[in-house]
Design a protein around this motif. Structure first.
Motif, PDB file in Angstrom:
ATOM      1  N   GLU A 202       0.841  -1.204   0.000  1.00 27.26           N
ATOM      2  CA  GLU A 202       0.000   0.000   0.000  1.00 27.26           C
ATOM      3  C   GLU A 202       0.874   1.251   0.000  1.00 27.26           C
ATOM      4  N   ARG A 258      -9.187   3.908   0.743  1.00 23.93           N
ATOM      5  CA  ARG A 258      -8.200   3.011   0.128  1.00 23.93           C
ATOM      6  C   ARG A 258      -8.796   2.375  -1.130  1.00 23.93           C
ATOM      7  N   VAL A 350      -5.163   6.049  -0.144  1.00 27.77           N
ATOM      8  CA  VAL A 350      -4.229   4.931  -0.088  1.00 27.77           C
ATOM      9  C   VAL A 350      -4.431   4.059  -1.320  1.00 27.77           C
ATOM     10  N   HIS A 352      -3.754   0.486  -3.049  1.00 27.73           N
ATOM     11  CA  HIS A 352      -3.504  -0.900  -2.641  1.00 27.73           C
ATOM     12  C   HIS A 352      -3.281  -1.746  -3.894  1.00 27.73           C
TER      13      HIS A 352
END
Length: 446
Positions: A202, A258, A350, A352
């Motif tokens: 990440e 995310r 974020v 990922h």
């Protein structure tokens, strides 16, 4: 008045009076011109230091000697970040993770927890980044462990062929939570501030405003306009943004949305063993990057901003109250909003990455496999995202050149890919998995 009087004396000097303690006007002019030339040369020298793609007020790291690269974040960045990172056989992706966050945050303090089930040692990689001035501490042998109530939450729990997948999963989560708690306590004692709590696959990224989005009607967004005003030049760090961002002083933790980046490329194919065949790119020169060796540059297809995963957080460790960590997505009552924050008003998000199959697979006992990897990538609705396209050139400037940057990123990765391949082949030759060996700590972890 005194200066004016002396000036008058100087102007009264005659040519015949030279050498008799009287300063001639022409001599004053010469001295003044020499002074101007001196400052001009000094200014030229200073400007030359800023011809590496940085603005005068940007972050700059230049080599202080041939082997040690001392960071100079204090010149421009208001502070440097810390991070708590727990890893298990993540050596292939670790160099890119370190290089990116060292450049973009900037990340200077890192505590790494190594899962006792790891078959690879991250020490050589971490040592390489300490030469850049990073302060890195490695915790092994579960030295941070705190027993929980369940049997799988005890440090002396033994894994066997009867251990269920649920027990393994819960033990992994418990290890993660107690590590984050111990890490934040340590950074609190060091009076560190903003600390990143994310995984090795990440990346904390700028949440640039996309033209396809509809402007938020949120009063917070209208008041700050944080995302629409984000400077997209490489000179801006996340520390710069946070320093000007209005964060609730009563909440020492902020959660960001995310998003998954899948590993699907039109050019990408797989061989008969399910191994990735990297797409061909133009001939690579000795000082050029092979972008197919960087997840952040190779994979650009992500889920839409309307389809986030549970978020991840940054925590001001200096204000951490010691509360037990029960969820890595949100540090209990310390964080803003929920684990699914309003991305429209956040300056960061974020990313990922599922990543390549070489980086995804793991030696030893691993309930995941190629089918799980393919399932993670079975995402139809994606959008192209080039947010991460500029960081690598800046990293090269920071460490003193592209050759040094290649050494710290893709060369380390290629070495770790070969090591992982060797370990997997070695274990595939075993007829039965050695559970006792799994529970035995080898000498390299002591």
């Amino acid at each position: 008045m005194i200066y004016q009087d002396k000036s008058t004396e100087v102007h009264r000097c005659t040519w015949k009076q030279r050498g008799k303690g009287c300063i001639m006007p022409w001599l004053s002019v010469v001295l003044l011109m020499l002074t101007i030339i001196q400052y001009t040369l000094l200014a030229d020298t200073t400007n030359n230091k800023n011809k590496n793609g940085f603005q005068d007020d940007s972050l700059a790291i230049m080599p202080s000697n041939p082997t040690i690269y001392q960071a100079k974040h204090s010149l421009t960045a208001p502070f440097s970040f810390s991070a708590c990172l727990i890893i298990k056989d993540d050596n292939i992706i670790l160099p890119e993770w370190l290089a990116y966050h060292y450049t973009v945050l900037p990340l200077h303090r890192l505590i790494v927890g190594v899962d006792t089930l790891s078959h690879t040692d991250p020490t050589p990689i971490l040592d390489a980044y300490q030469t850049l001035g990073m302060n890195i501490t490695t915790w092994k042998n579960d030295s941070f462990w705190k027993d929980g109530e369940s049997s799988w939450a005890k440090k002396d729990f033994k894994i066997s062929s009867n251990t269920t997948y649920d027990e393994l999963r819960e033990r992994k989560r418990h290890r993660q939570n107690v590590f984050y708690e111990a890490c934040l306590r340590q950074l609190h004692d060091e009076n560190r501030t903003w600390t990143m709590i994310i995984d090795a696959d990440e990346y904390l990224a700028f949440n640039y405003y996309e033209n396809s989005e509809k402007p938020s009607t949120s009063s917070v967004y209208r008041a700050s306009g944080t995302r629409s005003q984000l400077d997209q030049s490489s000179s801006v760090t996340m520390a710069d943004v946070i320093n000007h961002w209005d964060v609730d002083p009563g909440l020492p933790c902020v959660t960001f949305a995310r998003y998954v980046f899948v590993s699907i490329e039109k050019e990408e194919k797989h061989d008969g063993d399910g191994k990735d065949q990297r797409p061909q790119q133009s001939p690579v020169h000795p000082t050029d990057f092979n972008t197919t060796l960087f997840h952040t540059l190779r994979y650009r297809q992500r889920r839409p901003l309307t389809a986030p995963q549970a978020g991840k957080s940054i925590v001001d460790a200096s204000r951490y109250d010691g509360s037990p960590v029960t969820n890595p997505h949100r540090i209990k009552n310390l964080c803003t909003s929920s684990i699914f924050p309003d991305n429209k008003v956040m300056p960061f998000r974020v990313h990922h990455y599922v990543g390549s199959w070489e980086a995804f697979r793991s030696p030893g006992f691993d309930p995941r496999g190629r089918s799980y990897f393919d399932k993670r990538n079975n995402v139809k609705n994606t959008v192209e995202d080039s947010t991460m396209s500029i960081w690598l050139d800046k990293f090269a400037t920071l460490v003193g050149g592209r050759e040094k940057a290649i050494e710290l990123t893709q060369q380390l990765r290629l070495h770790e890919e070969l090591e992982m391949e060797r370990k997997i082949i070695e274990q595939q030759q075993q007829l039965q998995f050695d559970w006792d060996k799994l529970n035995t700590k080898t000498e390299r972890w002591l």
